[in-house]
Motif scaffolding. Structure first.
Motif, PDB file in Angstrom:
ATOM      1  N   ASP A 199       0.828  -1.198   0.000  1.00  0.00           N
ATOM      2  CA  ASP A 199       0.000   0.000   0.000  1.00  0.00           C
ATOM      3  C   ASP A 199       0.872   1.262   0.000  1.00  0.00           C
ATOM      4  O   ASP A 199       1.747   1.417   0.846  1.00  0.00           O
ATOM      5  N   LYS A 200       0.647   2.144  -0.963  1.00  0.00           N
ATOM      6  CA  LYS A 200       1.485   3.344  -1.123  1.00  0.00           C
ATOM      7  C   LYS A 200       1.376   4.288   0.065  1.00  0.00           C
ATOM      8  O   LYS A 200       2.347   4.931   0.455  1.00  0.00           O
ATOM      9  N   ASN A 201       0.191   4.386   0.673  1.00  0.00           N
ATOM     10  CA  ASN A 201       0.035   5.247   1.850  1.00  0.00           C
ATOM     11  C   ASN A 201       0.800   4.691   3.042  1.00  0.00           C
ATOM     12  O   ASN A 201       1.419   5.446   3.798  1.00  0.00           O
ATOM     13  N   ARG A 219       4.495   5.397   2.416  1.00  0.00           N
ATOM     14  CA  ARG A 219       4.821   6.805   2.684  1.00  0.00           C
ATOM     15  C   ARG A 219       4.919   7.041   4.187  1.00  0.00           C
ATOM     16  O   ARG A 219       5.834   7.710   4.659  1.00  0.00           O
ATOM     17  N   ALA A 220       3.994   6.492   4.962  1.00  0.00           N
ATOM     18  CA  ALA A 220       4.024   6.658   6.419  1.00  0.00           C
ATOM     19  C   ALA A 220       5.273   6.015   7.019  1.00  0.00           C
ATOM     20  O   ALA A 220       5.923   6.591   7.901  1.00  0.00           O
ATOM     21  N   ALA A 221       5.630   4.837   6.534  1.00  0.00           N
ATOM     22  CA  ALA A 221       6.822   4.153   7.049  1.00  0.00           C
ATOM     23  C   ALA A 221       8.092   4.921   6.692  1.00  0.00           C
ATOM     24  O   ALA A 221       8.992   5.070   7.527  1.00  0.00           O
ATOM     25  N   LEU A 222       8.153   5.445   5.471  1.00  0.00           N
ATOM     26  CA  LEU A 222       9.336   6.200   5.057  1.00  0.00           C
ATOM     27  C   LEU A 222       9.423   7.532   5.793  1.00  0.00           C
ATOM     28  O   LEU A 222      10.520   7.989   6.130  1.00  0.00           O
ATOM     29  N   ASP A 223       8.281   8.153   6.067  1.00  0.00           N
ATOM     30  CA  ASP A 223       8.284   9.380   6.868  1.00  0.00           C
ATOM     31  C   ASP A 223       8.783   9.103   8.280  1.00  0.00           C
ATOM     32  O   ASP A 223       9.525   9.899   8.852  1.00  0.00           O
ATOM     33  N   ALA A 224       8.374   7.969   8.845  1.00  0.00           N
ATOM     34  CA  ALA A 224       8.849   7.594  10.185  1.00  0.00           C
ATOM     35  C   ALA A 224      10.357   7.360  10.175  1.00  0.00           C
ATOM     36  O   ALA A 224      11.064   7.766  11.108  1.00  0.00           O
ATOM     37  N   LEU A 225      10.865   6.734   9.122  1.00  0.00           N
ATOM     38  CA  LEU A 225      12.315   6.535   9.016  1.00  0.00           C
ATOM     39  C   LEU A 225      13.049   7.867   8.900  1.00  0.00           C
ATOM     40  O   LEU A 225      14.109   8.051   9.494  1.00  0.00           O
ATOM     41  N   GLY A 226      12.485   8.791   8.140  1.00  0.00           N
ATOM     42  CA  GLY A 226      13.083  10.124   8.013  1.00  0.00           C
ATOM     43  C   GLY A 226      13.091  10.851   9.337  1.00  0.00           C
ATOM     44  O   GLY A 226      14.076  11.512   9.695  1.00  0.00           O
TER      45      GLY A 226
END
Length: 126
Positions: A84-86, A89-96
């Motif tokens: 799921d793209k959303n 995005r949430a997981a990558l934002d958390a990593l950032g």
């Protein structure tokens, strides 16, 4: 002679769920856990054992990239393209956010001498 040696099968834990097959990995895909397993070298060994050496070969070396966001995108692209793209995005934002927090903590630990660098890094992210 080496062909006669049988591979030892083992499972990996993704989001605290034991994964015995590639389908299990896709069903329980959790970006942070998969990145951690890849960095430890466990993911490539496991993929080879469960018969997906081609997927293991498609991944960058564990030490090749230090950027978790780029690595996370690559892992999703190779292993779970229907993710799921959303959620991605949430997981990558958390990593950032985790990377930013670690950078700020390292600057803050150095004390007053790097206060300007800390403030610049903090405000540069907004």
């Amino acid at each position: 002679m080496l062909e006669d040696i049988k591979s030892i099968k083992f499972f990996i834990r993704i989001n605290n769920v034991p994964c015995h097959s590639f389908d299990d990995l896709q069903k329980n895909f959790y970006v942070q856990d998969v990145i951690s397993l890849h960095r430890q070298g466990v993911l490539c060994r496991w993929l080879s054992v469960v018969g997906h050496k081609d997927k293991a070969d498609a991944l960058p070396a564990a030490t090749e990239t230090s950027d978790d966001i780029a690595l996370g995108q690559k892992l999703v692209e190779v292993h779970c393209p229907d993710f799921d793209k959303n959620s991605l995005r949430a997981a990558l934002d958390a990593l950032g956010f985790e990377a930013l927090a670690a950078e700020q903590a390292a600057l803050a630990a150095q004390g007053q001498k790097n206060w300007a660098a800390f403030v610049t890094a903090y405000h540069g992210k907004f």
